[in-house]
Each structure stands twice: as C-alpha cells, then as structure tokens.
Enzyme design. Structure first.
Site, PDB file in Angstrom:
ATOM      1  N   ILE A  37       0.855  -1.194   0.000  1.00 19.77           N
ATOM      2  CA  ILE A  37       0.000   0.000   0.000  1.00 19.77           C
ATOM      3  C   ILE A  37       0.882   1.233   0.000  1.00 19.77           C
ATOM      4  CG2 ILE A  37      -2.065   1.091   0.985  1.00 19.77           C
ATOM      5  CD1 ILE A  37      -2.304  -0.932   3.046  1.00 19.77           C
ATOM      6  N   SER A  38       2.000   1.145   0.703  1.00 20.21           N
ATOM      7  CA  SER A  38       2.794   2.358   0.862  1.00 20.21           C
ATOM      8  C   SER A  38       4.221   2.015   1.253  1.00 20.21           C
ATOM      9  CB  SER A  38       2.124   3.223   1.940  1.00 20.21           C
ATOM     10  OG  SER A  38       3.076   3.864   2.734  1.00 20.21           O
ATOM     11  N   THR A  39       5.125   2.836   0.763  1.00 23.28           N
ATOM     12  CA  THR A  39       6.513   2.728   1.168  1.00 23.28           C
ATOM     13  C   THR A  39       6.876   4.039   1.850  1.00 23.28           C
ATOM     14  OG1 THR A  39       6.879   1.400  -0.790  1.00 23.28           O
ATOM     15  CG2 THR A  39       8.844   2.207   0.328  1.00 23.28           C
ATOM     16  N   GLY A  40       6.917   3.999   3.158  1.00 19.85           N
ATOM     17  CA  GLY A  40       7.183   5.227   3.918  1.00 19.85           C
ATOM     18  C   GLY A  40       8.663   5.425   4.160  1.00 19.85           C
ATOM     19  N   GLU A  42      10.286   4.972   7.012  1.00 23.60           N
ATOM     20  CA  GLU A  42      10.888   3.950   7.867  1.00 23.60           C
ATOM     21  C   GLU A  42      10.278   2.563   7.672  1.00 23.60           C
ATOM     22  OE1 GLU A  42      13.343   5.200   9.237  1.00 23.60           O
ATOM     23  OE2 GLU A  42      12.928   7.194  10.057  1.00 23.60           O
ATOM     24  N   VAL A  45       4.339  -0.859   4.028  1.00 27.57           N
ATOM     25  CA  VAL A  45       3.024  -1.295   4.481  1.00 27.57           C
ATOM     26  C   VAL A  45       2.381  -2.139   3.382  1.00 27.57           C
ATOM     27  CG1 VAL A  45       0.740  -0.535   5.267  1.00 27.57           C
ATOM     28  CG2 VAL A  45       2.778   0.750   5.957  1.00 27.57           C
ATOM     29  N   LYS A  58       2.668  -3.866   8.717  1.00 29.92           N
ATOM     30  CA  LYS A  58       3.584  -2.722   8.645  1.00 29.92           C
ATOM     31  C   LYS A  58       4.959  -3.229   9.058  1.00 29.92           C
ATOM     32  CE  LYS A  58       4.185   2.063  10.193  1.00 29.92           C
ATOM     33  NZ  LYS A  58       3.567   3.205  10.902  1.00 29.92           N
ATOM     34  N   ASP A 163       2.036  12.775  15.809  1.00 31.43           N
ATOM     35  CA  ASP A 163       2.316  12.885  14.374  1.00 31.43           C
ATOM     36  C   ASP A 163       0.986  13.024  13.635  1.00 31.43           C
ATOM     37  OD1 ASP A 163       3.839  13.002  12.065  1.00 31.43           O
ATOM     38  OD2 ASP A 163       4.060  10.831  11.875  1.00 31.43           O
ATOM     39  N   ASP A 180      -1.001   5.242  12.235  1.00 29.33           N
ATOM     40  CA  ASP A 180       0.427   5.589  12.369  1.00 29.33           C
ATOM     41  C   ASP A 180       0.765   6.036  13.791  1.00 29.33           C
ATOM     42  OD1 ASP A 180       3.021   5.944  11.679  1.00 29.33           O
ATOM     43  OD2 ASP A 180       2.677   7.476  10.145  1.00 29.33           O
TER      44      ASP A 180
HETATM   45  N1  LIG Z   1      -4.600   0.020   9.171  1.00 30.28           N
HETATM   46  C1  LIG Z   1      -4.549   0.572   7.971  1.00 30.28           C
HETATM   47  N2  LIG Z   1      -5.599   0.462   7.122  1.00 30.28           N
HETATM   48  C2  LIG Z   1      -5.540   1.001   5.884  1.00 30.28           C
HETATM   49  N3  LIG Z   1      -4.468   1.671   5.393  1.00 30.28           N
HETATM   50  C3  LIG Z   1      -3.397   1.793   6.178  1.00 30.28           C
HETATM   51  C4  LIG Z   1      -3.375   1.272   7.510  1.00 30.28           C
HETATM   52  N4  LIG Z   1      -2.183   1.543   8.061  1.00 30.28           N
HETATM   53  C5  LIG Z   1      -1.484   2.222   7.140  1.00 30.28           C
HETATM   54  N5  LIG Z   1      -2.204   2.384   6.003  1.00 30.28           N
HETATM   55  C6  LIG Z   1      -1.750   3.057   4.755  1.00 30.28           C
HETATM   56  O1  LIG Z   1      -0.333   2.986   4.682  1.00 30.28           O
HETATM   57  C7  LIG Z   1       0.228   4.292   4.708  1.00 30.28           C
HETATM   58  C8  LIG Z   1       1.478   4.304   5.579  1.00 30.28           C
HETATM   59  O2  LIG Z   1       1.192   3.907   6.901  1.00 30.28           O
HETATM   60  P1  LIG Z   1       1.704   4.716   8.158  1.00 30.28           P
HETATM   61  O3  LIG Z   1       1.195   6.111   8.091  1.00 30.28           O
HETATM   62  O4  LIG Z   1       1.352   3.912   9.353  1.00 30.28           O
HETATM   63  O5  LIG Z   1       3.249   4.655   7.992  1.00 30.28           O
HETATM   64  P2  LIG Z   1       4.308   5.751   7.479  1.00 30.28           P
HETATM   65  O6  LIG Z   1       3.706   7.120   7.431  1.00 30.28           O
HETATM   66  O7  LIG Z   1       4.946   5.198   6.278  1.00 30.28           O
HETATM   67  O8  LIG Z   1       5.246   5.686   8.683  1.00 30.28           O
HETATM   68  P3  LIG Z   1       6.791   5.806   8.756  1.00 30.28           P
HETATM   69  O9  LIG Z   1       7.120   7.211   8.341  1.00 30.28           O
HETATM   70  O10 LIG Z   1       7.002   5.527  10.210  1.00 30.28           O
HETATM   71  O11 LIG Z   1       7.356   4.757   7.844  1.00 30.28           O
HETATM   72  C9  LIG Z   1      -0.857   5.202   5.224  1.00 30.28           C
HETATM   73  O12 LIG Z   1      -0.716   6.491   4.720  1.00 30.28           O
HETATM   74  C10 LIG Z   1      -2.123   4.522   4.731  1.00 30.28           C
HETATM   75  O13 LIG Z   1      -2.370   4.890   3.389  1.00 30.28           O
HETATM   76 MG   LIG Z   2       1.997   8.003   8.134  1.00 31.21          MG
END
Ligand SMILES: Nc1ncnc2c1ncn2[C@@H]1O[C@H](COP(=O)(O)OP(=O)(O)OP(=O)(O)O)[C@@H](O)[C@H]1O
Ligand SMILES: [Mg+2]
Length: 228
Positions: A37-40, A42, A45, A58, A163, A180
């Site tokens: 879904i996402s590459t943040g 740190e 996901v 995650k 955050d 998050d």
């Molecule tokens: N429980 C969830 N259900 C649906 N989508 C989620 C969920 N958790 C995370 N996501 C999706 O994944 C994305 C990244 O998750 P999250 O915000 O927890 O991490 P991050 O911002 O990448 O954190 P970090 O900067 O610590 O790596 C979110 O923006 C959201 O789109």
């Molecule tokens: Mg986030």
C-alpha cells in the site's frame, strides 16, 4: 504462505525479516502477503490475506533511522530503559506502535486493532478508506468535531499521537480513523504539551482552510483540560 510469494519479497527484506514474516503467517495471523500500500520513510506497508478479510502488515525496515527512534523513545517512561543495538531499538519501536494501538483501542479510539507484533513486523486491522489528505470531508465541521473527540479519548487513555495530520487520518465513510501510532507518547512524557499543541495546530490549519474558524488555544484546551 507459498514459497513463491516468499521469494518475491526477498529483494525487499533481509533474512531475519523474511523469517519473521514466515513465523507470523505460520502462527495464523495471515495467510499471504497481497501487495504494497505504501513505502514510507521507515516502513513498508502491505495488505495481507486473512480468511475472507484483509489485514495490514507494517514492516519497519532494518535500515531505518534507529538513532532518531532511540532519542524519541528514551523519554517515554514505558521505554526509558531501552538500550542496545540497532535491531533492539527498531524492534522496540514496532512494539511501541503495537502497545499504543492496544491502548488506543482500549480507550475506544477509532484506530486499527493490532493483532500481533514480532521483531519489526506489526499486523493490524485494515480499513478500506482513503487518507483525509486525498479525500477531504464533505462536512468539515462535523468531521472535525468527530476528530477532536477521538483526540480527547486518546488523551484520556494516556496518549498523545504526536504525528497527527491529514496524512495519518483515514476518511472512513466520513468518520475519522487515526493511524500511524509509532510516535505516540505517554502523557507523562516531559514534552507532551508541546507535542499536543503541534497536533492541534496541524488539525486547526487543515480545517480552517476548509472554512472553519477554529482557535488553536481553545481547541488545545478542550483536550488539555483532561490532563490527570
Ligand atoms: N490500518 C490501515 N488500514 C488502511 N491503510 C493503512 C493502515 N495503516 C497504514 N495504512 C496506509 O499505509 C500508509 C502508511 O502507513 P503509516 O502512516 O502507518 O506509515 P508511514 O507514514 O509510512 O510511517 P513511517 O514514516 O514511520 O514509515 C498510510 O498512509 C495509509 O495509506
Ligand atoms: Mg503516516
């Protein structure tokens, strides 16, 4: 989980992470990794398959900035004893998010229910909902009132998100879901007032751009008044 799927992610994750993924799926927390879904900054996901549902995995990268994590954690009374190597810190960070989510859910905050944490891997409830950032509220005033109630519930449960912004809130059918929680801190943290202020400022900025006339100080007080 099939060996093929496993191999497909070998380039993304190191050996220990792959073993961790395998262990959690062996314990029945999910059956297969579906897709990213996402590459943040740190973490990565993914959605994972669990029976007829999806869950979220995650996975904190073991190359994450653990020094920043350490600095952040050492003032939280729950983790003040933390020391050790890079991996110890990153694993503690994942455990911190897990425990924050548990506490939020115990306080009946709209947030994902966490199911498991192992090493750098956190398994939690999935919400099929866009980020507030990509899908603004139809009725900003109503959405904001729901949102501040969540922030108050979280504060009463002993946590400040730290955050909070439209990037960490899902718009689930016009209902806010907070996500998050890795930065979230115990309200006994020395800087908690400043961090809560920052969270509130972010929300006020976002909603005032959408026609509301919120006052930062008033909104902060609505939460802070519940300080024990
Ligand atoms: N429980 C969830 N259900 C649906 N989508 C989620 C969920 N958790 C995370 N996501 C999706 O994944 C994305 C990244 O998750 P999250 O915000 O927890 O991490 P991050 O911002 O990448 O954190 P970090 O900067 O610590 O790596 C979110 O923006 C959201 O789109
Ligand atoms: Mg986030």
């Amino acid at each position: 989980m099939s060996k093929n799927k496993f191999i497909a992610y070998e380039n993304v994750f190191d050996e220990a992470t792959l073993r961790g993924i395998f262990k959690l799926s062996g314990q029945g927390y999910f059956e297969a990794i579906e897709g990213p879904i996402s590459t943040g900054k740190e973490s990565n996901v993914f959605t994972v398959k669990y029976k007829d549902e999806k869950r979220v995995a995650k996975i904190y990268r073991t190359s994450a900035n653990f020094k920043k994590m350490y600095d952040y954690m050492k003032s939280d009374p729950r983790f003040s004893g933390i020391k050790g190597t890079k991996l110890t810190i990153i694993y503690a960070w994942a455990r911190k998010e897990f425990r924050n989510l548990l506490r939020a859910r115990e306080g009946e905050v709209n947030a994902p229910t966490p199911f498991a944490v192992h090493q750098n891997i956190l398994i939690m409830e999935y919400f099929d909902a866009p980020l507030l950032q990509n899908n603004g509220p139809k009725d900003p005033k109503m959405f904001y009132e729901k949102l501040i109630k969540e922030v108050i519930k979280l504060f009463k449960a002993g946590l400040v998100h730290a955050d909070l912004s439209e990037f960490n809130i899902l718009n689930y059918k016009e209902k806010p879901i907070l996500i998050d929680f890795s930065h979230a801190l115990d309200t006994r943290y020395p800087n908690v007032q400043r961090l809560l202020k920052r969270d509130i400022e972010n929300l006020v900025r976002y909603f005032n751009k959408r026609g509301l006339k919120l006052d930062e100080k008033t909104e902060f007080e609505r939460v802070w008044v519940h300080k024990k």
